[in-house]
Design an enzyme around this catalytic site. Sequence first.
Site, PDB file in Angstrom:
ATOM      1  CD  GLN B 588      44.537   1.845  21.381  1.00 32.36           C
ATOM      2  OE1 GLN B 588      45.386   2.570  21.861  1.00 32.36           O
ATOM      3  NE2 GLN B 588      44.220   1.858  20.112  1.00 32.36           N
ATOM      4  CB  CYS B 589      39.792  -0.197  22.881  1.00 30.53           C
ATOM      5  SG  CYS B 589      38.052   0.094  22.995  1.00 30.53           S
TER       6      CYS B 589
END
Lengths: 252, 720
Positions: B588-589
């Site tokens: 996600q990051c």
Amino acid sequence: MFNKMSCPALDEPGFHACCQLLLQQSEQLGDGWSWLELGGGPGEEGSEVGYLKKTVLRSVAVDSNPVQTQEASGSETEQTSILQPEAQDTGEPASLNADDLNDYIKDEDAVCTAVDINSQVLQYEYHILYSCSYSTPVLYFRAFTMEGRSLTLQEVWSSIHPNYRLCLQNSPLTTITQQEHPLLGQPFFMLHPCKTEEFMRPLLQASHDQPRPVNYVLSWLSVVGPVVGLDIPLKYCTLLHPASSLSSAEPD
Amino acid sequence: MASDTSEASSSTADVKLQFAPFSSALEAGFWHQLTQKKLNDYRLDESPKCIKGYYYNGDPVGLPTRLTLEFSAFDVDGPTPARCCPAVGTLYNTNTLDAFKTTDKKALLEKEAKEIWDAIQSGAALKDPSILCRFILLTFADLKKYHFYYWFCFPALCFPEGIKMVKQPSVLEQVFSAKEIAALQEAYDGLCTKQGTTAVPYFLIKYAGEGVQMAPLREWETFFTHAEKVTVGVYDPCTLSQHPGWPLRNLLILLANQWGSKVDTMEVVCFRDRTLQGSRSIQHSVTFQVKLPELPNNSVCPKSVGWEKNPKGAMGPRMVNLSECMDPKRLAESSVDLNLKLMRWRLVPSLDLDKVVSTKCLLLGAGTLGCNVARTLMGWGVRHITFVDNAKISYSNPVRQPLYEFEDCLGGGKSKAIAAVDRLSKIFPGVNAEGYNMSIPMPGHPVNFSQATLSQAQRDVEQLEKLISEHDVVFLLMDTRESRWLPTVIAASKRKLVVNAALGFDTFVVMRHGLKKPPVSQNVSAEADSSTSCSSASSSSSTPAGSAPSVPGSSLFSNIPGHKLGCYFCNDVVAPGDSTRDRTLDQQCTVSRPGLAMIAGALAVELMVSILQHSEGGYAVASSSDDRMNEPPTSLGLVPHQIRGFLSRFDNVLPASLAFDKCTACSPIVLDHYEREGFNFLSKVFNSSHSFLEDLTGLTLLHQETQAAEIWDMSDDESI
């Protein structure tokens, strides 16, 4: 020289004192030990970073496998095969114009002994250093052929007397290892010091129980030296017994 | 011994005197110094150079007569070792092997002999008799291979008819009393003191009762005043009892030249002086009674000899290969290996280093993880490292990616795969590294825009298949989840060990993929699996590891053999696709805490090493956190399936999970399609949305049944 509280550790000043004593005796006996110091600048005279050094030549037979090794002193023979076959193959350019030399080079006044292909002379270099981590002396060594090539670990192993070899191989922690010389930074072989305290303890205990001068470094060397072909003349011991020489070397 | 054979031939008197030639003895330090001189001073200068060696008369019996050159040989004015005699020589270092071969050795010898002869005639040799003991050293230093070719010559001038002995040689102790020997030793020591040295090469001797007098050579005329017996002493490096060493030869020529007409027979004391076990002795010195021949023509330089024979006894040069101890690259290699061996000697005697060092590693991704994995592999002595990456180095990379520097970002940036290889070779030239600047086709990233893109994708797939085949371990170190799909499928099909590392912001997972059983037996078990998967297996294997609590954990997740372990995708209930939509914790990051990549990269390599140390390799049963107190399965300890790390708590856990029979990457149906249809199947995956794989594997159905999405994540209080 060692802590009398039955802990046979050797501190660095004690090591230096032992070395100085050994040097004096070596000088008397012409045994060839010298003290080398490493580089502190002129202002750093107090830093006694140095080591004992001795070089010994040994003539080694290479004709059969296993072969006889002849100590230079001629006193002892051992079954070894020191040089691996490829080590002897110098691969020299055979095409060099040697033929036209032969006619005028024929020399009837020379003994034909220089060419003894059955023996090889090796130069052993032994260094004794102090190990702070083990608080013991450590024996570093290396060996060269007369051409200046240093022996490989495998060749060094085969130069060890078979009795010692078995002994060393069964105990991986007292084995010969290849290591960088802590002061020179060059590859050397060493006898690992972790068993040193174990075999020195009874000896030092005995000398403590019935007071007798003991030079830690000398006694230690008489145990580990012969493993790698370094013999310690018995005369060191007889020189040691005029006990006065020891007390002066004791740091405390 | 050699001496015995030569002694046998000299049984009668009136036999010719034979000399023991010098053997060259070169210390490693000499070659080091020659290398330095060649590189820094001589360069292409071939002109003769003055060097210095020494010889010693105190050797124990059995050693050859040596002329030693050590590193100090180039310091001609430097000190000579105590009790040794210096010998000055001329070094001819050629630039090429050809020049070494074609150098006129005869001319060199004659030139040197002429100089000795001139010194004899001029009287210079009388003043400084060390001139008599000169040598030539012809060398060629191949500094690319660290091969040194060399040939020594110890020039000796010859009497045409040789030298006759009038008596058998005698050892000193046979002909002198102990007192006389002591007097001789005292006289020699006195001479040394007078001359301010510790060794005198040549000297004159006169006996007076039990006393002995000695004088330097130049005092001949005043020393021998009457027609008394002439005795000369020579510092003799030979240890044979029937032969003198080489230094006597030129002395006899000098004597014949200077006093040949006055002297008929003379005595030579070959002075040998050794200390054994603390006692010095000279009584083994040898005396020779010789008839000094006349030189036929006192003004013409006599014939000369002296080139050294090689170890085979032939007239030829020698060569020594010092690459092991001089070539910096070889030194680096042996030091790296040595360092690792110490681990075995000291701590882990059963460590199989060869298995590690010889492992061929394929690193897919040369970013933060790839750089750290590569460095740790190098630390383990792994020689074969291949990078695949399609990115260029950007300005933000060097601070986190330790194989790159600022310079690498300039001009648009170098290709990561290529730059990483260059840097590895700089760090350790012994590495065998390759880089491939290529893309890895991904599910949900269509390749069918044109025929060109399609065939490019096909070539990329083929290249990747080839690379995976050629390596032993595949590291998945990319920054997207979907790019790991293709290599997971290929490696599972080819039964290659896969180590996967992925980062979140402050979490990471490092895992090995389950290693499927070899294809032969798999054919059998695959049928069995597919038929039974609905029964016993379905209840457990359809449940990802993260949702384990409903099942008794210890029975299900302990002792999972390597071939039943899951892959990276087994824990997911969504197929890989466009990762901007299917967000997962580790994707996600793309920003992680900076230390995370180093930790995860290092763990990935250490996991590989531990797997390699296990007798069953990738089939090893997975260790779990529960095994931390048990007897470890390898000398290095546990062999977990996964290491999940939580930097916020500075904590790692070791979960293990089963292969998922609906896995979008390693399930039998996916592998079967890949193996049967190859690129056709793959291109369908690339070009379709994720539903294609989900439909294929039955995930779609599962979704409908459970509506349990995003359950793969572990919550903190689970103990696995």
